[in-house]
Design a protein around this motif. Structure first.
Motif, PDB file in Angstrom:
ATOM      1  N   ALA A   1      84.245  76.815   1.462  1.00 55.74           N
ATOM      2  CA  ALA A   1      84.196  75.467   0.120  1.00 55.74           C
ATOM      3  C   ALA A   1      85.591  75.380  -1.043  1.00 55.74           C
ATOM      4  CB  ALA A   1      83.665  76.574  -1.250  1.00 55.74           C
ATOM      5  N   ALA A   2      86.275  76.185  -1.116  1.00 51.46           N
ATOM      6  CA  ALA A   2      87.637  77.156  -1.415  1.00 51.46           C
ATOM      7  C   ALA A   2      88.879  75.880  -0.374  1.00 51.46           C
ATOM      8  CB  ALA A   2      87.715  78.509  -1.417  1.00 51.46           C
ATOM      9  N   LEU A   3      88.823  76.197   0.525  1.00 48.15           N
ATOM     10  CA  LEU A   3      89.625  75.926   1.553  1.00 48.15           C
ATOM     11  C   LEU A   3      89.442  74.317   1.001  1.00 48.15           C
ATOM     12  CD1 LEU A   3      89.401  77.764   4.888  1.00 48.15           C
ATOM     13  CD2 LEU A   3      91.445  77.330   3.912  1.00 48.15           C
ATOM     14  N   GLU A   4      88.058  73.386   1.054  1.00 50.02           N
ATOM     15  CA  GLU A   4      87.879  72.532   0.648  1.00 50.02           C
ATOM     16  C   GLU A   4      88.634  72.650  -0.843  1.00 50.02           C
ATOM     17  OE1 GLU A   4      84.400  70.171   1.994  1.00 50.02           O
ATOM     18  OE2 GLU A   4      84.274  70.587   0.023  1.00 50.02           O
ATOM     19  N   ARG A   5      88.397  72.793  -1.671  1.00 46.91           N
ATOM     20  CA  ARG A   5      88.800  72.628  -2.809  1.00 46.91           C
ATOM     21  C   ARG A   5      90.955  72.781  -2.613  1.00 46.91           C
ATOM     22  NH1 ARG A   5      84.597  75.763  -4.369  1.00 46.91           N
ATOM     23  NH2 ARG A   5      86.330  77.921  -4.362  1.00 46.91           N
ATOM     24  N   LEU A   6      91.589  72.905  -1.804  1.00 43.34           N
ATOM     25  CA  LEU A   6      92.923  72.767  -1.386  1.00 43.34           C
ATOM     26  C   LEU A   6      92.812  71.919  -0.323  1.00 43.34           C
ATOM     27  CD1 LEU A   6      92.462  77.087  -1.300  1.00 43.34           C
ATOM     28  CD2 LEU A   6      94.071  75.289  -3.242  1.00 43.34           C
ATOM     29  N   GLY A   7      92.197  71.548  -0.370  1.00 40.95           N
ATOM     30  CA  GLY A   7      92.421  69.910   0.805  1.00 40.95           C
ATOM     31  C   GLY A   7      92.868  70.743   1.673  1.00 40.95           C
ATOM     32  N   MET A   8      92.643  71.797   2.203  1.00 43.41           N
ATOM     33  CA  MET A   8      93.284  72.116   3.797  1.00 43.41           C
ATOM     34  C   MET A   8      91.744  72.694   4.810  1.00 43.41           C
ATOM     35  SD  MET A   8      95.256  75.493   1.541  1.00 43.41           S
ATOM     36  CE  MET A   8      96.373  76.321   3.798  1.00 43.41           C
ATOM     37  N   LEU A   9      91.012  71.645   4.705  1.00 43.17           N
ATOM     38  CA  LEU A   9      89.266  71.714   5.140  1.00 43.17           C
ATOM     39  C   LEU A   9      89.294  70.455   5.557  1.00 43.17           C
ATOM     40  CD1 LEU A   9      87.286  73.840   6.665  1.00 43.17           C
ATOM     41  CD2 LEU A   9      85.966  73.144   4.930  1.00 43.17           C
TER      42      LEU A   9
ATOM     43  N   GLY B   1      70.191  61.002  11.827  1.00 47.16           N
ATOM     44  CA  GLY B   1      71.371  61.293  10.880  1.00 47.16           C
ATOM     45  C   GLY B   1      71.010  63.241  11.217  1.00 47.16           C
ATOM     46  N   GLY B   2      70.177  63.373  12.296  1.00 52.68           N
ATOM     47  CA  GLY B   2      70.623  64.968  12.387  1.00 52.68           C
ATOM     48  C   GLY B   2      71.638  65.362  12.809  1.00 52.68           C
ATOM     49  N   LEU B   3      72.020  66.161  12.344  1.00 49.64           N
ATOM     50  CA  LEU B   3      73.522  67.448  12.745  1.00 49.64           C
ATOM     51  C   LEU B   3      73.166  67.425  14.508  1.00 49.64           C
ATOM     52  CD1 LEU B   3      75.585  67.995  11.862  1.00 49.64           C
ATOM     53  CD2 LEU B   3      75.265  70.178  11.004  1.00 49.64           C
ATOM     54  N   ALA B   4      74.144  67.111  14.663  1.00 47.26           N
ATOM     55  CA  ALA B   4      74.103  67.349  16.227  1.00 47.26           C
ATOM     56  C   ALA B   4      75.459  68.563  16.422  1.00 47.26           C
ATOM     57  CB  ALA B   4      74.843  66.604  17.402  1.00 47.26           C
ATOM     58  N   GLY B   5      75.928  68.518  15.676  1.00 48.55           N
ATOM     59  CA  GLY B   5      77.591  69.131  15.968  1.00 48.55           C
ATOM     60  C   GLY B   5      78.265  69.152  14.831  1.00 48.55           C
ATOM     61  N   TYR B   6      79.514  70.021  14.551  1.00 50.86           N
ATOM     62  CA  TYR B   6      80.466  70.068  13.876  1.00 50.86           C
ATOM     63  C   TYR B   6      81.216  70.779  14.399  1.00 50.86           C
ATOM     64  CZ  TYR B   6      80.615  74.064  11.870  1.00 50.86           C
ATOM     65  OH  TYR B   6      79.662  75.857  11.469  1.00 50.86           O
ATOM     66  N   ALA B   7      82.740  70.539  13.675  1.00 53.98           N
ATOM     67  CA  ALA B   7      84.031  71.230  14.189  1.00 53.98           C
ATOM     68  C   ALA B   7      84.409  71.502  12.639  1.00 53.98           C
ATOM     69  CB  ALA B   7      85.023  70.598  15.133  1.00 53.98           C
ATOM     70  N   ALA B   8      85.056  72.200  12.361  1.00 53.52           N
ATOM     71  CA  ALA B   8      86.190  72.599  11.109  1.00 53.52           C
ATOM     72  C   ALA B   8      87.487  73.287  11.818  1.00 53.52           C
ATOM     73  CB  ALA B   8      85.411  73.351  10.306  1.00 53.52           C
ATOM     74  N   PHE B   9      88.568  72.640  10.344  1.00 51.24           N
ATOM     75  CA  PHE B   9      89.855  72.260  10.985  1.00 51.24           C
ATOM     76  C   PHE B   9      90.318  72.920  10.054  1.00 51.24           C
ATOM     77  CE2 PHE B   9      87.887  69.484  13.974  1.00 51.24           C
ATOM     78  CZ  PHE B   9      88.336  70.259  15.244  1.00 51.24           C
ATOM     79  N   THR B  10      91.419  74.476   9.758  1.00 54.53           N
ATOM     80  CA  THR B  10      91.624  74.384   8.929  1.00 54.53           C
ATOM     81  C   THR B  10      93.837  73.526   8.590  1.00 54.53           C
ATOM     82  OG1 THR B  10      92.763  76.433   9.649  1.00 54.53           O
ATOM     83  CG2 THR B  10      91.608  76.561   8.097  1.00 54.53           C
ATOM     84  N   VAL B  11      93.789  72.806   7.225  1.00 54.28           N
ATOM     85  CA  VAL B  11      94.698  71.909   8.125  1.00 54.28           C
ATOM     86  C   VAL B  11      95.884  72.764   6.877  1.00 54.28           C
ATOM     87  CG1 VAL B  11      95.559  69.329   7.597  1.00 54.28           C
ATOM     88  CG2 VAL B  11      92.972  70.322   7.897  1.00 54.28           C
ATOM     89  N   LEU B  12      97.441  72.560   7.449  1.00 58.03           N
ATOM     90  CA  LEU B  12      98.585  73.214   7.244  1.00 58.03           C
ATOM     91  C   LEU B  12      99.388  71.924   6.824  1.00 58.03           C
ATOM     92  CD1 LEU B  12      98.619  76.383   8.293  1.00 58.03           C
ATOM     93  CD2 LEU B  12      97.212  76.208   6.605  1.00 58.03           C
ATOM     94  N   PRO B  13     100.609  72.061   5.743  1.00 57.30           N
ATOM     95  CA  PRO B  13     101.288  71.579   5.423  1.00 57.30           C
ATOM     96  C   PRO B  13     102.407  71.700   6.765  1.00 57.30           C
ATOM     97  CG  PRO B  13     101.389  72.390   3.875  1.00 57.30           C
ATOM     98  CD  PRO B  13     100.585  73.257   5.154  1.00 57.30           C
ATOM     99  N   CYS B  14     102.992  70.575   7.588  1.00 60.97           N
ATOM    100  CA  CYS B  14     103.394  69.698   8.584  1.00 60.97           C
ATOM    101  C   CYS B  14     104.759  70.878   8.329  1.00 60.97           C
ATOM    102  CB  CYS B  14     104.185  68.600   8.672  1.00 60.97           C
ATOM    103  SG  CYS B  14     104.911  68.578  10.511  1.00 60.97           S
ATOM    104  N   PRO B  15     104.996  71.686   9.424  1.00 55.27           N
ATOM    105  CA  PRO B  15     104.972  72.789   9.923  1.00 55.27           C
ATOM    106  C   PRO B  15     106.879  72.499  10.534  1.00 55.27           C
ATOM    107  CG  PRO B  15     104.595  73.069  11.824  1.00 55.27           C
ATOM    108  CD  PRO B  15     103.443  71.767  10.796  1.00 55.27           C
ATOM    109  N   HIS B  16     107.482  71.519  10.399  1.00 53.20           N
ATOM    110  CA  HIS B  16     108.752  71.026  11.195  1.00 53.20           C
ATOM    111  C   HIS B  16     109.132  69.745   9.965  1.00 53.20           C
ATOM    112  CE1 HIS B  16     105.719  67.929  13.555  1.00 53.20           C
ATOM    113  NE2 HIS B  16     107.455  67.095  13.384  1.00 53.20           N
TER     114      HIS B  16
END
Length: 90
Positions: free
Chosen positions: A45-53, A63-78
């Motif tokens: 939830a904290a990562l989501e509030r920061l716009g990093m998820l 509508g049932g959940l079959a799977g998911y993937a969660a990614f942390t998102v950071l500013p572009c390094p280059h």
């Protein structure tokens, strides 16, 4: 048929518990020993509030959940001039 989309963690937080527990039991428990598993919903939830998820879900037609993937998102390094999280990196 499965449908893939980006969803908020807030929306899926209760649905993912069974899948994360199954993943822990199948993969992580052997790596980390016999410790109790707990999904750190507060951290997600904290990562989501920061716009990093980003959470991508796969749902059945009903509508049932079959799977998911969660990614942390950071500013572009280059592109050091671009500090906003979530902006496309090219």
């Amino acid at each position: 048929m499965l449908h893939f989309q980006e969803e908020t963690f807030t929306r899926v937080r209760d649905d993912v518990q069974a899948l994360t527990q199954a993943h822990w039991d199948e993969v992580e428990a052997a790596l980390h020993g016999d410790q109790a598993y707990r999904l750190d919903k507060e951290r997600y939830a904290a990562l989501e509030r920061l716009g990093m998820l980003a959470v991508i879900t796969a749902r059945h037609e009903d509508g049932g959940l079959a799977g998911y993937a969660a990614f942390t998102v950071l500013p572009c390094p280059h592109r050091s001039e671009e500090r906003r999280v979530g902006k496309e990196c090219r």
